[in-house]
Design an enzyme around this catalytic site. Structure first.
Site, PDB file in Angstrom:
ATOM      1  N   ASP A 146      -8.327  15.542   7.354  1.00 40.26           N
ATOM      2  CA  ASP A 146      -8.204  14.922   6.043  1.00 40.26           C
ATOM      3  C   ASP A 146      -9.503  14.147   5.808  1.00 40.26           C
ATOM      4  O   ASP A 146     -10.324  14.004   6.724  1.00 40.26           O
ATOM      5  CB  ASP A 146      -6.994  13.989   6.033  1.00 40.26           C
ATOM      6  CG  ASP A 146      -6.868  13.220   4.745  1.00 40.26           C
ATOM      7  OD1 ASP A 146      -6.902  13.830   3.673  1.00 40.26           O
ATOM      8  OD2 ASP A 146      -6.767  11.974   4.810  1.00 40.26           O
TER       9      ASP A 146
ATOM     10  N   ASP B 227     -10.110  11.223   2.814  1.00 38.46           N
ATOM     11  CA  ASP B 227      -9.966   9.855   2.315  1.00 38.46           C
ATOM     12  C   ASP B 227      -9.129   9.012   3.269  1.00 38.46           C
ATOM     13  O   ASP B 227      -8.009   9.373   3.616  1.00 38.46           O
ATOM     14  CB  ASP B 227      -9.313   9.858   0.935  1.00 38.46           C
ATOM     15  CG  ASP B 227     -10.211  10.484  -0.121  1.00 38.46           C
ATOM     16  OD1 ASP B 227     -11.265   9.894  -0.409  1.00 38.46           O
ATOM     17  OD2 ASP B 227      -9.874  11.565  -0.629  1.00 38.46           O
TER      18      ASP B 227
END
Length: 222
Positions: A8, A10
């Site tokens: 991932d 953010d």
């Protein structure tokens, strides 16, 4: 063996969650929605359109459409993240660790492609990744598995032989639903939240990822 590692972005590689939260506060203020950081945190890991819908269901507004609000959030976030976002502690080292193992790396993010590319450029991590993939290119965003399955497919990797790193509950659901082993790296405010118990391993920061944890994960792929 591990066929691929998917990250991932953010809140995991880049400290962009506070920026997204402030952008949301600023944009929703234009339609007099009393948004708070706490409400933003509840929806961490959702795509922008799902986040906007989540807020509308709680505090409906007039004057701008959900689409307009979403577009304003994305445009402002792109500018601020590209100029202000900083790496998360341990992120570059973890990425380089896997690159040194010659394991293909990918980004699987709920953010749009232009923001993903801006972050990778800003953090000077782009050369380490074989591909980056946005959930906006799939039928469904996180917490559905589409972005992880799509990234694995593009890599030619078996999802069951992939490892995913996630910092949010919704993102973790996405990776687990894709059938991947997972490393959860929750923010401090939700480190003890039981929603992260489904992860293969949980650590408080990427700074804690080391050879011992890697060896433990390797055992689970045999």
């Amino acid at each position: 063996m591990i066929e691929a590692v998917l990250f991932d972005m953010d809140g995991l590689l880049v400290d962009s969650e506070p920026i997204w939260q402030q952008v949301a506060l600023d944009v929703f203020a234009t339609v007099n929605v009393p948004l708070t950081v706490e409400i933003c945190q509840e929806a961490t890991g959702l795509g922008t359109s799902q986040f906007v819908q989540y807020i509308y269901d709680r505090m409906p507004w007039t004057g701008k459409t959900q689409l307009q609000i979403g577009e304003e959030i994305l445009a402002l976030a792109h500018v601020r993240i590209a100029h202000d976002a900083q790496e998360m502690p341990g992120a570059p080292e973890t990425v380089r660790f896997f690159a040194d193992q010659n394991i293909p790396l990918a980004i699987a993010s709920a953010s749009p492609m232009n923001i993903i590319e801006s972050v990778l450029d800003r953090l000077e991590l782009k050369p380490y990744f074989k591909l980056w993939h946005s959930a906006l290119l799939e039928a469904r965003n996180k917490p559905y598995p589409d972005v992880y399955l799509g990234a694995a497919r593009r890599l030619g990797a078996n999802p069951a032989r992939c490892l995913a790193f996630e910092d949010s509950g919704n993102g973790l659901k996405s990776a687990v639903a894709a059938g991947m082993l997972t490393v959860a790296v929750p923010a401090a405010y939700e480190l003890s939240d039981p929603k992260f118990d489904v992860a293969t391993i949980k650590i408080p920061s990427l700074r804690y990822f080391d050879q011992n944890i890697f060896n433990t994960l390797l055992q689970k792929f045999r």
